[in-house]
Structures are given as structure tokens and as C-alpha cells.
Design a protein around this motif. Structure first.
Motif, PDB file in Angstrom:
ATOM      1  N   LEU A 170       4.275 -17.152   3.975  1.00 36.98           N
ATOM      2  CA  LEU A 170       4.900 -17.142   2.467  1.00 36.98           C
ATOM      3  C   LEU A 170       4.988 -16.053   1.754  1.00 36.98           C
ATOM      4  N   PRO A 171       3.654 -15.275   1.287  1.00 43.60           N
ATOM      5  CA  PRO A 171       3.409 -14.302   0.742  1.00 43.60           C
ATOM      6  C   PRO A 171       4.335 -13.212   1.204  1.00 43.60           C
ATOM      7  N   VAL A 172       4.293 -13.107   2.544  1.00 41.82           N
ATOM      8  CA  VAL A 172       4.927 -12.182   3.164  1.00 41.82           C
ATOM      9  C   VAL A 172       6.596 -11.932   3.085  1.00 41.82           C
ATOM     10  N   ALA A 173       6.956 -13.380   3.222  1.00 40.07           N
ATOM     11  CA  ALA A 173       8.344 -13.312   3.172  1.00 40.07           C
ATOM     12  C   ALA A 173       8.775 -13.374   1.706  1.00 40.07           C
ATOM     13  N   ALA A 174       7.890 -13.686   0.814  1.00 44.13           N
ATOM     14  CA  ALA A 174       8.396 -13.360  -0.408  1.00 44.13           C
ATOM     15  C   ALA A 174       8.054 -11.976  -0.976  1.00 44.13           C
ATOM     16  N   GLY A 175       7.372 -11.267  -0.330  1.00 47.40           N
ATOM     17  CA  GLY A 175       7.178  -9.783  -0.440  1.00 47.40           C
ATOM     18  C   GLY A 175       8.402  -8.960  -0.018  1.00 47.40           C
ATOM     19  N   LEU A 176       8.890  -9.529   1.104  1.00 43.33           N
ATOM     20  CA  LEU A 176      10.101  -8.919   1.814  1.00 43.33           C
ATOM     21  C   LEU A 176      11.330  -8.988   0.619  1.00 43.33           C
ATOM     22  N   VAL A 177      11.432 -10.606   0.349  1.00 40.10           N
ATOM     23  CA  VAL A 177      12.656 -10.787  -0.316  1.00 40.10           C
ATOM     24  C   VAL A 177      12.530  -9.932  -1.665  1.00 40.10           C
ATOM     25  N   LYS A 178      11.442  -9.645  -2.494  1.00 41.77           N
ATOM     26  CA  LYS A 178      11.297  -9.159  -3.549  1.00 41.77           C
ATOM     27  C   LYS A 178      11.502  -7.364  -3.294  1.00 41.77           C
ATOM     28  N   SER A 179      11.267  -7.004  -2.192  1.00 42.89           N
ATOM     29  CA  SER A 179      11.444  -5.672  -1.939  1.00 42.89           C
ATOM     30  C   SER A 179      12.981  -5.250  -1.388  1.00 42.89           C
ATOM     31  N   GLY A 180      13.809  -6.410  -1.183  1.00 41.67           N
ATOM     32  CA  GLY A 180      15.051  -6.196  -1.019  1.00 41.67           C
ATOM     33  C   GLY A 180      15.561  -6.536   0.582  1.00 41.67           C
ATOM     34  N   ALA A 181      14.489  -6.634   1.394  1.00 42.13           N
ATOM     35  CA  ALA A 181      14.817  -7.109   2.670  1.00 42.13           C
ATOM     36  C   ALA A 181      15.717  -8.341   2.953  1.00 42.13           C
ATOM     37  N   GLY A 203       0.776  -1.092  -0.076  1.00 42.60           N
ATOM     38  CA  GLY A 203      -0.091  -0.011  -0.033  1.00 42.60           C
ATOM     39  C   GLY A 203       0.922   1.401   0.097  1.00 42.60           C
ATOM     40  N   HIS A 204       2.316   1.099   0.487  1.00 47.83           N
ATOM     41  CA  HIS A 204       2.914   2.294   0.811  1.00 47.83           C
ATOM     42  C   HIS A 204       4.399   2.392   0.188  1.00 47.83           C
ATOM     43  N   GLY A 205       4.616   1.194  -0.327  1.00 48.04           N
ATOM     44  CA  GLY A 205       5.975   1.053  -1.219  1.00 48.04           C
ATOM     45  C   GLY A 205       6.938   1.133  -0.077  1.00 48.04           C
ATOM     46  N   VAL A 206       6.845   0.589   1.234  1.00 44.57           N
ATOM     47  CA  VAL A 206       7.515   0.754   2.225  1.00 44.57           C
ATOM     48  C   VAL A 206       8.198  -0.618   2.853  1.00 44.57           C
ATOM     49  N   VAL A 207       9.315  -0.836   2.980  1.00 41.72           N
ATOM     50  CA  VAL A 207       9.943  -2.029   3.419  1.00 41.72           C
ATOM     51  C   VAL A 207      10.240  -1.869   5.035  1.00 41.72           C
ATOM     52  N   ALA A 208       9.385  -2.429   5.943  1.00 38.36           N
ATOM     53  CA  ALA A 208       9.546  -2.238   7.262  1.00 38.36           C
ATOM     54  C   ALA A 208      10.838  -2.305   7.982  1.00 38.36           C
ATOM     55  N   GLY A 209      11.840  -3.104   7.363  1.00 40.97           N
ATOM     56  CA  GLY A 209      13.071  -3.204   7.961  1.00 40.97           C
ATOM     57  C   GLY A 209      14.122  -3.682   7.093  1.00 40.97           C
ATOM     58  N   LYS A 210      15.324  -4.060   7.647  1.00 41.91           N
ATOM     59  CA  LYS A 210      16.247  -4.408   6.902  1.00 41.91           C
ATOM     60  C   LYS A 210      16.516  -6.059   6.938  1.00 41.91           C
ATOM     61  N   GLU A 231       9.187 -19.877  -4.812  1.00 40.06           N
ATOM     62  CA  GLU A 231      10.330 -19.680  -5.790  1.00 40.06           C
ATOM     63  C   GLU A 231      10.976 -18.076  -5.674  1.00 40.06           C
ATOM     64  N   ALA A 232      10.202 -17.107  -5.097  1.00 44.58           N
ATOM     65  CA  ALA A 232      10.444 -15.744  -4.832  1.00 44.58           C
ATOM     66  C   ALA A 232      11.455 -15.925  -3.426  1.00 44.58           C
ATOM     67  N   ILE A 233      11.350 -16.848  -2.587  1.00 45.12           N
ATOM     68  CA  ILE A 233      11.634 -16.792  -1.275  1.00 45.12           C
ATOM     69  C   ILE A 233      13.234 -17.560  -1.723  1.00 45.12           C
ATOM     70  N   SER A 234      13.173 -18.467  -2.549  1.00 45.05           N
ATOM     71  CA  SER A 234      14.450 -19.131  -2.589  1.00 45.05           C
ATOM     72  C   SER A 234      15.319 -18.083  -3.344  1.00 45.05           C
ATOM     73  N   LYS A 235      15.124 -17.035  -4.032  1.00 42.49           N
ATOM     74  CA  LYS A 235      15.808 -16.211  -4.626  1.00 42.49           C
ATOM     75  C   LYS A 235      16.545 -15.609  -3.483  1.00 42.49           C
ATOM     76  N   GLY A 236      15.950 -15.432  -2.420  1.00 41.47           N
ATOM     77  CA  GLY A 236      16.334 -14.846  -1.354  1.00 41.47           C
ATOM     78  C   GLY A 236      17.353 -15.765  -0.491  1.00 41.47           C
ATOM     79  N   LYS A 237      17.744 -16.727  -0.886  1.00 40.50           N
ATOM     80  CA  LYS A 237      18.320 -17.707  -0.061  1.00 40.50           C
ATOM     81  C   LYS A 237      17.614 -17.897   1.386  1.00 40.50           C
ATOM     82  N   VAL A 238      16.359 -17.818   1.435  1.00 36.88           N
ATOM     83  CA  VAL A 238      15.729 -18.082   2.623  1.00 36.88           C
ATOM     84  C   VAL A 238      15.187 -19.508   2.619  1.00 36.88           C
ATOM     85  N   ARG A 239      15.390 -20.151   3.621  1.00 40.77           N
ATOM     86  CA  ARG A 239      14.892 -21.424   3.943  1.00 40.77           C
ATOM     87  C   ARG A 239      13.885 -21.609   4.991  1.00 40.77           C
ATOM     88  N   ALA A 240      12.871 -22.069   5.047  1.00 40.42           N
ATOM     89  CA  ALA A 240      11.845 -21.945   6.088  1.00 40.42           C
ATOM     90  C   ALA A 240      12.438 -23.085   7.161  1.00 40.42           C
TER      91      ALA A 240
END
Ligand code: FAD
Ligand code: FAD
Ligand code: FES
Lengths: 88, 461, 385
Positions: free
Chosen positions: B162-173, B143-150, B209-218
């Protein structure tokens, strides 16, 4: 991604924002995470639910307290302050 | 012909609006957000440009939103918040705060689609700035184009992580941890249900797939059980515990992060339905939902409900429920339209999927052992566990209502939306009893749905 | 508890105060309620402890005594119920209202109430946000405030610590007597034998009296209260319009309201309360909320931007002559009534407990109890609705 196009103040400090953003989002983007201090224990609080449900992101906007930062659209020239208890 | 009035501009409300309008009924659609879309299709203001990147399937949403806007017999009021409502003799009265003043809307044909919000559970430190809900983190991005943290820890339970983690990864967190409290992503536990909901598999893979790009493992069987602030009072680290099947802590490690997005599924917001007097029931996941019949009609004739308020089931179930409710309401006002067999089949499929999810992601009572005496329960009124116990042990409260009135727990600005649900469990726990449905339904009763400025109240007739 | 000396029916503030007073007099007391503590009117009202709203007479004497007793109880049991001697301010804006208020305050002063007359400037010195339209008022330093639910719960806690007990979840369905003397009660779960029973069931006291074959015309008078979001300190005393005093004494069935505005320890502002005789009608009546909001804003214009968070609704127990019923039943000895305190039950409960206890233990009373006696309704035409 769009560019900063408006400015407002938070506790007197100028903050840049993109029009359409909420006050809470603009403040988070500017690394301001503590938005209020609680009434009884003066504990810091910030954006929690992000969608207007929890009322934890309360700030004082142009003198009016109890405003939810996360759902209030930021407007150029707005004066936003940390809410301490129920006051600025 | 009379208006069909719809409250809620999410997947359910939009589908209902379009269906009813296409069937010939004039529609008034009310939504408190500035833009249509609800929680799932939340978008920023137009100046933010293309948002597809931030969504799995925004196309469906935009198509629906645009169709609604293009439909000449739909009137949309965005930024309209219902603060109070009542029903008498076939007429529902909605009292709406709109552009700083009050509007009264009377209707005999109403569809409620007020949706849900993240379910939270308390733990020591969950009130520190930086601890958030996954939905909150998501809505900042969408809604605001803001990533809450690093450095972000995403935790809790349920597929929404899952979508939340994916969204974070895509936004560079940097998603430093993705923790599911239950033992595995248990979607696969019911293959049949999955096969009939293939779009969900597609969605799941999209996120993975999006999460894997960020090397995140659940990691599974783990949860955030404590949070710590740095000198500035803001989140610096969290305790992550290996937990057993019942969510009891086995072993704890600490990890640095600046945001922890923690959620345990969703809680339906039935306040409006409750104010109208629609019968509510306790669902399998112990949440309170609006009771509906096969036509999506509530216990009040002419009042329909769709989407998450009838039970948590995701956007696709919300949409088909919205369509059925839209047809039912249109038919109710005299349009020649009927619910089709295929509507019912689709809804049943989505319901089976929803039921499978609830079964796959149970919230076990062990979370109660994460709390200490000083853990804040009511964030608004700063009531901690010790206060709640005191009201029971010393002041003799024997139900959650009395405990609430004696401690102010749940009586703050959010009106118990955050703590009400778990306080019922904690009180029962103290008393060694099981909460009754009456307790649970009482905890979500909010005749004043959202605070209204006294001046606005005074100006009304 | 085996063989209590006295049973109190009702765990509202009146029952709690009776129980404490009896316990302190050495009796072993059992409190019984069909619900949890303060689940009746006590949990649905405000906590004003007022001397300002009563004209000279028995009720004022009771109120003055009771107000002091609240502070004794606070010391006795160690507080915990937000008792605060904040003072009341009564204002008026009409010529007639002002002259009535002046007359009333003179009479009150003669009866021992401290009163301080204030002009507009004096008023705004102690209530800076008070409307500029207010030019006359009276400060009553004696008015106080508490949180009634906590008060009842804390008092019952003290009773239990002192040997009494509290059973909840039992509905009293029979009052048992033998040849005009009380022998005990029956609930939906148990039988209790006991020579003394205090009927402190508030708005439902008439039903208990009926069980005993007596007649007590206690009726409900509905009231709404608004609770705001936690707000900055705007209201320092309890402030109300003099019309309120006229309302309190009125028997008119129609809606009346005159907002009493006050801040609480938790930061919320309470605006109450309306008065109507509509039986036990439960629905939230928005027009009443609007009226209360208007009246509050007319006293404190800045309230206009403060959010309404909740509205409470309760049913005050009232008797046709607007006096509480405190005394022994007309027909059955050993059955005592302590009910019907209308909109002043919080304020009047300690003195009620004292008066009941003194009569039961044959001590002298601080006031002639006759005006409060249930016997006053003997043969009366009043019928409870
Ligand atoms: C923050 C958040 C993010 C989510 N993100 C996703 C996601 O990415 N993917 C996913 O599959 N699911 C997501 N969900 C789950 C989501 O709730 C559903 O999938 C879907 O949005 C439900 O649709 P709905 O129409 O029932 O309700 P919602 O989409 O919740 O829409 C309800 C609408 O009603 C409005 N409303 C409520 N009360 C009132 C009132 N009193 N007056 C006026 N308007 C009112 C709300 O503002 C809202 O716009 C999210 C949920 C939340 C809370
Ligand atoms: C809106 C409003 C505002 C008010 N503001 C004030 C104020 O500011 N100051 C003030 O002094 N007063 C105020 N009052 C009045 C005050 O609340 C009442 O006078 C007082 O609470 C009465 O107390 P009680 O103990 O007699 O009755 P209750 O609190 O009603 O207690 C009676 C108890 O008896 C129990 N009971 C009933 N029948 C049975 C049975 N058969 N068996 C077992 N138990 C039974 C009930 O469950 C209940 O708990 C207000 C009232 C209202 C409605
Ligand atoms: S963060 Fe919850 S209301 Fe703003």
C-alpha cells in the motif's frame, strides 16, 4: 524538488544528477536501467533491491568494478561504466 | 560509565539510542546508511528540501532523529558498515568499515537493530532490469527523489504494498496494477487487534486515499508469475495470474509495464547477530529471527536486539522494542532505569498486530509451481532450477548446504540474502522433506557480513 | 545394497577415488558416510593438484602419478569438476629462498617434474599483475586444479552408475572382525557384513582405527582460505611464495601461512592457506585472514581493492611424518586405511585409490607401498590429539 547540479558520465555519455543522489538513482532518472551484464550468460541487470543488499546493480566507477550503484553517492565528474562480467 | 553501542539507525536503533542516552548511558550509534532513519524514515540529502509529501509520518521520525542528534551523550557514526564481529567473555568486538578504513569497537553492552529487507520469490524473468522490490522502488522515491518508471505494477503480498503504491501515485507514476496474492486486505480479520492499534487504521486509510486519487484499484488473489523483456533487454510486460488459495496458477493475462515492484514481506537481516553467536530461531513466517527475552536481551548477556531482526512487525513495534532494549542496556551499565508496565503492554499490543499480519498474509507453497527449469534462482551466480535439481538428483545432495556448495547457489556477492531463504524450500521440495530449523539458520550464516577490500583487511591489526 | 565386495567409509575425495578405482576393478562397492558427500575436509579446502610443493621421495612419485590419473578420471567419468591444467608458479624474494628453490627444482626435474626457471620479466609475461619486487620464480606446468566437492560428487555419481551405491547419514560405530579378519561394520542404523573395508575418514581416521583396536595417529591441522568476490582475471596460474614449501613440511604448531593465490573457474580468487595445530578449534580467526590478505597483496598488489567474500576453515588430516597412510591395518586383515593426506588429499586421491585397489586385488603397484603403510606406527609413541 531540487535541480540538477552535477554531471557525471555513463559509458562516456554525460548524465545530469542532483547531488546527494545515488549513481543508480541518477541513472534510472536518466532512463538507464541496464547497469551490468552477468558473468556467465551476459544477461542485463539493474537496480533490484535499491538498498545495497542484492548486489545486482554493479557498475564500474572510476575503474573500480563491483561497485553498488544504488548506495554509491554520485560525485561530479565520476566515470561510471556498465560492468560486463567483472570488468568495464 | 561504559558506552552502549547500537548498530542500526532505523526506528528501533534510534529509539534505543535516545532511551539509553536519556537514562544516562553514553551511546555510540553505528549505521551503514549516510543518513539516520533506517528503511522507514529514509530521507534524501538536505538539498532536497521538505520530504513530508513522501511519508505517512515523517514528523515522528524527524523528531526522533533530531533528538538523537541533539543528545550530547550520543555519538553517531553514519556510513559505518560492520563487516565482521565476534563475542568472547562478555566483550563484543565489532569490526567496522568507516571512511575507507577499519575501526575496531569493543563493547560489553550492545544493541542490535539491523532491520530487514524485502523478501523476494523467484519466477521466470524476475532478473530482468525493471523488476524490482517494492522497498527498492520506495527507497528511490524517499531517498533520491526518483520514480523508477512510468507504468508500474505493484504486486506480492502484505500491507507494505500500500505505501509503495501510494508513494508511486503521489510521485506521478501510473500504477497500472496493484495485486495482493491473498484473498483480501485481511487486516479486518481480527477486529480486536485492529482496535488496539488504531494508528494503523489511520495509516491504512492514508495510503488508500492516496491510491484512490490515482484511480488504482487493488485486485486480490492475483500475482505476477512471469516477466518479459523487450528488444533492449529491459522489462516490457508481465504475466499476471489469478491464483488459488495455495498460490497455484488458474488463469494468466499479460500486461505492459516498465516496472514491476514485487515483494512478499520482509526478511530480517540477522547476519551480525549470527556472527556474534546470538541464538536464532525460526519464526511463524519461517524467517530466521534473533531470539530475545522479555528485556530484549539475546542469548548472550549484555547483547540486546530490537526491531525487525527479532521478528517482522513494522516501525511501531520496532520503536517500542528499541525503547525497551535501550532501557535494558542502560540498566545493564548501571543506570537507574526500569522497563515499565506500560512499555510491556504497548509492546504486547504491537506484537499482536504483527502476529495478526503474518497470519493474514501467508505465503503459500504454490509459488514453486511458477518456476520453469531455466528460472534463475541465484541471481549472483546465475544458478537456475535445473542446476539445483541436478545437484540433488545426479550429485546426491540431500540438504541445502550441500546443494549450495555444489551449485554455487547463494555463494555470490549478496551471500544468499536474496535466494537463501527460498532455496531451502526448493531443495526440501525436491527431496520431499520439510526443511529443518538448522537448514534455515545455516542459510543465513554469514561470518563475513559484507565484502571487505583485501587492502583494508590487510591494514588492520 | 546386498553383500558388497567392499565398503568405503567416507565420502570425501579419497573415499570417492578409492570407490571408483575398486569399482573399475570389478568390485561391488558401498560407500557410507555420516554426512552428505564431501561434508568433511574435502568440502572445506582448495583444489590444488600440486607436484611443485614436494621434494623427491615417495610422496612426489605418488603426486606425479596422481596428477596424471586426475586427467584419466576426467575422461573416464566425463568431467564436471572444473579440472584445469593451469600450472603453478613458485617465487622467492630472498637470497636463501631463491637458492633453496633452485636446488629443489633441480631435484624435482631429476625426478621427472617439468620445471621452467623464470626471471622477473619472464614472470610478468605470464603473470602481468605480479609484484615488481619478484625477480625469480619457477613455472611448474604440471600443477593442476579442480573443484574438490564437485570432484567427489561426480566420482560418486559415476560409481553409482556403475553399480555401486552410496548411503549417507549413517555413522560407523563398530568395526567387526573375527580372529584377525574383518567381517563387517556396524553403523548407528545398520549392520553390514563385508570382507573388505576401506577407512577413508580423513581427519577422523584415527577413531575408526580405534574401533578396530588399532592405532593410527592422524591429527587435525587447521587451515583457512580466503575467497574473494568475482574479480577480473588477475591471477593466471597458482602462484605462491617458496616459504609455502617450507611450511608444508613443518611440524611447528604455531601458525604458518604462505598464501597460494589462484583464480577459479567461477571468477573468484582463492587465497590459502594457513596451517596451525590447534585441534578442532572452529572460530573464525581474523588475524589469520589478515595475514593471508597481506601475503596475497604482497604478491599481487592489485588485489588490495578486491573484496573478501568468504573464508573457509577446514581440518587437514595429518600424520606425524607428514606422509599419507595407505595400506592394510596392522592387526586386522581386510581393513584398509586411506587417510592422512594432510594438505594434499585432493591431489593424491586418485593414486591412493589405485594403490589401495592394486593391493586389494593383488596386482603390482606402481610404487613400493611400504613408506605409506599403517604398520609404520606400530609401537610408536605417537598419540593422536
Ligand atoms: C526498503 C524498505 C522500505 C520500507 N519502507 C517502509 C514503509 O514505508 N513503511 C513501513 O511501515 N515499513 C517500511 N519498511 C519496513 C521497515 O523495515 C520497518 O518498518 C522499520 O524500518 C524497521 O525498523 P528497524 O529499526 O528494525 O530496521 P531498519 O529501519 O531496517 O534499520 C536498520 C538499519 O541498520 C543498518 N544496518 C544493518 N546492518 C548493518 C551493519 N552490518 N552495519 C551497520 N549498519 C547496519 C541499516 O543500514 C539500517 O539503516 C521498509 C523496509 C524496507 C527494507
Ligand atoms: C584449508 C585447506 C586447504 C586445502 N587445500 C588443498 C589443496 O589445495 N590441495 C589438496 O590436495 N588438498 C588440500 N587440502 C587437503 C584436503 O582437503 C584433504 O587432504 C582431503 O580433503 C582429505 O580428504 P578425505 O576424503 O581423506 O577426508 P574428508 O573429506 O574429510 O572425508 C572424510 C569423510 O569421512 C566421514 N566420516 C568420518 N568419520 C565417520 C564415521 N565414523 N562414520 C561415517 N563417516 C565418517 C566424514 O563425514 C567425511 O565426509 C586442504 C585442506 C584444508 C583444510
Ligand atoms: S540494487 Fe540491490 S544492491 Fe543495489
Amino acid at each position: 524538488m531540487s535541480q540538477f547540479d552535477i554531471q557525471f558520465t555513463f559509458n562516456g555519455e554525460t548524465i545530469s544528477a542532483i547531488s546527494g543522489q545515488s549513481v543508480g538513482a541518477a541513472l534510472l532518472a536518466a532512463k538507464q536501467r541496464t547497469l551490468r551484464k552477468t558473468r556467465f550468460n551476459q544477461k542485463g541487470r539493474g537496480v533490484f533491491c535499491g538498498i545495497g543488499v542484492c548486489f545486482d546493480c554493479l557498475v564500474v566507477i572510476d575503474g573500480a568494478s563491483n561497485q553498488r550503484a544504488c548506495i554509491t553517492e554520485v560525485i561530479s565528474g565520476m566515470k561510471v561504466q556498465t560492468q560486463v562480467g567483472t570488468n568495464a | 560509565m561504559h558506552n552502549v553501542v547500537i548498530v542500526g539507525g532505523g526506528p528501533a536503533g534510534l529509539s534505543a539510542a535516545l532511551t539509553a542516552a536519556v537514562a544516562g548511558a553514553p551511546v555510540l550509534l553505528l549505521d551503514s546508511n549516510p543518513r539516520l532513519g533506517g528503511q522507514y524514515w529514509r530521507t534524501p540529502a538536505d538539498n532536497f528540501g521538505d520530504q513530508n509529501e513522501n511519508h505517512f509520518d515523517l514528523a515522528t521520525g524527524l523528531k526522533l532523529i533530531n533528538s538523537v542528534k541533539a543528545q550530547s551523550n550520543i555519538q553517531v557514526l553514519s556510513g559505518a558498515q560492520i563487516w565482521s564481529a565476534s563475542h568472547k567473555d562478555g566483550v563484543s568486538t565489532l569490526r567496522v568499515i568507516y571512511q575507507g578504513s577499519e575501526k575496531i569497537i569493543n563493547t560489553g553492552n550492545l544493541i542490535l537493530a539491523t532491520g530487514a529487507y524485502d523478501r523476494s520469490l523467484p519466477f521466470p524473468g524476475w532478473d530482468i532490469p525493471g523488476v524490482m522490490t517494492p522497498g527498492g522502488v520506495q527507497s528511490l522515491i524517499k531517498g533520491h527523489g526518483v520514480v523508477a518508471g512510468k507504468r508500474v505494477v505493484v504486486a506480492g503480498s502484505g500491507p507494505f504494498l500500500l505505501p509503495v503504491a501510494a508513494g508511486l501515485v503521489k510521485s506521478g507514476a501510473d500504477v497500472v496494477e496493484l495485486l495482493e496474492a491473498n484473498k483480501s486486505w485481511r487486516w479486518a480479520s481480527s477486529i480486536l487487534v485492529l482496535l488496539e492499534n488504531l494508528s494503523k487504521i489511520k495509516e491504512g486509510f492514508y495510503y488508500i486515499e492516496a491510491i484512490s486519487k490515482g484511480k488504482v484499484r487493488a485486485r486480490f488473489g492475483q500475482a505476477v508469475v512471469g516477466a518479459y523483456a523487450g528488444e533492449n533487454g529491459e522489462l516490457e510486460s508481465v504475466d499476471i495470474a489469478k491464483i488459488d488459495r495455495n498460490f497455484k496458477i488458474k488463469k494468466v493475462r499479460n500486461i505492459k509495464c516498465d516496472v514491476a515492484a514485487i515483494g512478499w514481506g520482509f526478511t530480517a537481516d540477522t547476519s551480525l547477530a549470527g556472527a556474534l553467536g546470538c541464538k536464532q530461531v525460526v519464526a511463524k513466517d519461517e524467517s530466521v529471527v534473533v531470539l530475545i527475552d522479555s528485556k530484549q536481551q539475546t542469548s548472550i548477556t549484555g547483547v540486546f536486539a530490537a526491531g525487525e531482526i527479532t521478528g517482522i512487525g513494522g516501525s511501531e513495534l520496532s520503536m517500542i522494542e528499541g525503547e525497551i532494549a535501550g532501557k535494558s542496556a542502560a540498566k545493564f551499565v548501571g543506570c537507574a532505569v526500569d522497563i515499565s508496565r506500560s512499555d510491556l503492554i504497548i509492546r504486547a499490543k504491537k506484537q499482536r498486530f504483527a502476529a495478526a499480519l503474518i497470519k493474514a498474509y501467508p505465503i503459500k507453497s504454490g509459488w514453486r509451481s511458477w518456476l520453469d527449469e531455466q528460472t534463475v534462482l541465484c541471481r549472483c551466480e546465475e544458478v537456475d532450477l535445473a542446476d539445483l535439481k541436478d545437484s540433488i538428483v545426479e550429485l546426491g545432495a540431500t540438504d541445502s548446504r550441500t546443494a549450495k556448495l555444489l551449485t554455487r547457489c547463494g555463494m555470490g556477492l549478496c551471500q544468499g540474502r536474496i535466494c537463501g531463504r527460498f532455496v531451502v524450500d526448493l531443495v526440501a521440495d525436491q527431496l520431499n522433506i520439510s526443511p529443518t530449523d538448522i537448514d534455515r539458520i545455516a542459510a543465513v550464516s554469514r561470518p563475513i557480513i559484507t565484502p571487505i577490500p583485501l587492502g583494508v583487511l590487510a591494514a588492520g591489526e | 545394497m546386498k553383500n558388497p565386495d567392499a565398503i568405503v567409509i567416507g565420502a570425501g575425495v579419497v573415499g570417492a577415488c578409492c570407490a571408483l578405482s575398486l569399482t573399475n576393478a570389478g568390485l561391488k562397492v558401498l560407500i557410507i558416510d555420516r554426512g552428505p558427500v564431501a561434508s568433511g575436509t574435502t568440502g572445506a579446502g582448495e583444489g590444488n593438484i600440486l607436484v611443485s610443493d614436494k621434494g623427491p621421495g615417495a610422496e612426489l612419485t605418488l603426486a606425479i602419478r596422481s596428477r596424471d590419473l586426475w586427467f584419466d578420471i576426467n575422461t573416464d567419468i566425463g568431467g564436471g569438476f572444473e579440472l584445469e591444467a593451469k600450472g603453478g608458479v613458485v617465487v622467492s624474494r630472498s637470497a636463501k629462498g631463491i637458492s633453496d628453490l633452485k636446488k629443489l627444482s633441480v631435484l624435482q626435474k631429476e625426478n621427472g617434474v617439468e620445471v621452467i626457471e623464470l626471471d622477473g620479466a619472464g614472470l610478468r609475461k605470464i603473470e602481468p599483475y605480479l609484484s615488481e619486487s619478484v625477480e625469480y620464480g619457477v613455472l611448474y606446468p604440471g600443477d593442476a586444479q579442480c573443484q574438490p566437492m564437485l570432484a567427489a560428487a561426480q566420482i560418486i555419481r559415476a560409481v553409482k552408475k556403475r553399480g555401486g551405491s552410496f548411503i549417507q547419514g549413517e555413522n560407523v560405530i563398530a568395526i567387526n572382525s573375527n580372529a584377525g579378519s574383518l567381517i563387517g561394520i556396524t553403523t548407528d542404523k545398520n549392520n553390514y557384513s563385508c570382507p573388505i573395508v576401506i577407512n577413508a575418514t580423513g581427519t577422523w581416521a584415527g577413531e575408526i582405527a580405534k574401533l578396530a583396536g588399532s592405532h593410527l595417529p592422524i591429527m587435525p591441522r587447521r587451515g583457512f582460505i580466503l575467497v574473494t568476490a568475482p574479480a577480473p582475471k588477475i591471477v593466471h596460474h597458482k602462484v605462491y611464495d617458496a616459504d609455502y614449501v617450507a611450511n608444508v613440511a613443518s611440524s611447528d604448531a604455531d601458525l604458518q601461512s604462505s598464501a597460494v593465490v589462484e583464480g577459479t573457474a567461477s571468477g573468484t580468487i582463492l587465497i590459502g592457506a594457513s596451517r596451525e595445530r590447534v585441534g578442532f578449534k572452529a572460530d573464525l580467526d581474523i588475524s589469520i585472514l589478515r595475514q593471508l590478505a597481506r601475503q596475497a597483496i604482497s604478491l599481487f598488489p592489485v588485489l588490495s581493492s578486491i573484496g573478501l567474500l568468504r573464508a573457509y576453515r577446514g581440518f587437514r588430516p595429518y600424520a606425524p611424518d607428514h606422509l599419507p597412510v595407505i595400506g592394510e591395518d596392522a592387526n586386522i586383515s581386510g581393513l584398509w586405511h586411506a587417510a592422512g593426506h594432510e594438505g594434499a588429499g585432493i591431489g593424491l586421491s586418485p593414486a591412493t585409490g589405485e594403490l589401495i585397489t592394486a593391493q586389494i586385488t593383488n596386482q603390482s603397484t606402481f610404487i613400493d607401498p611400504t613408506p605409506f603403510s599403517p604398520k609404520r606406527f606400530q609401537g610408536s609413541e605417537y598419540v593422536a590429539v
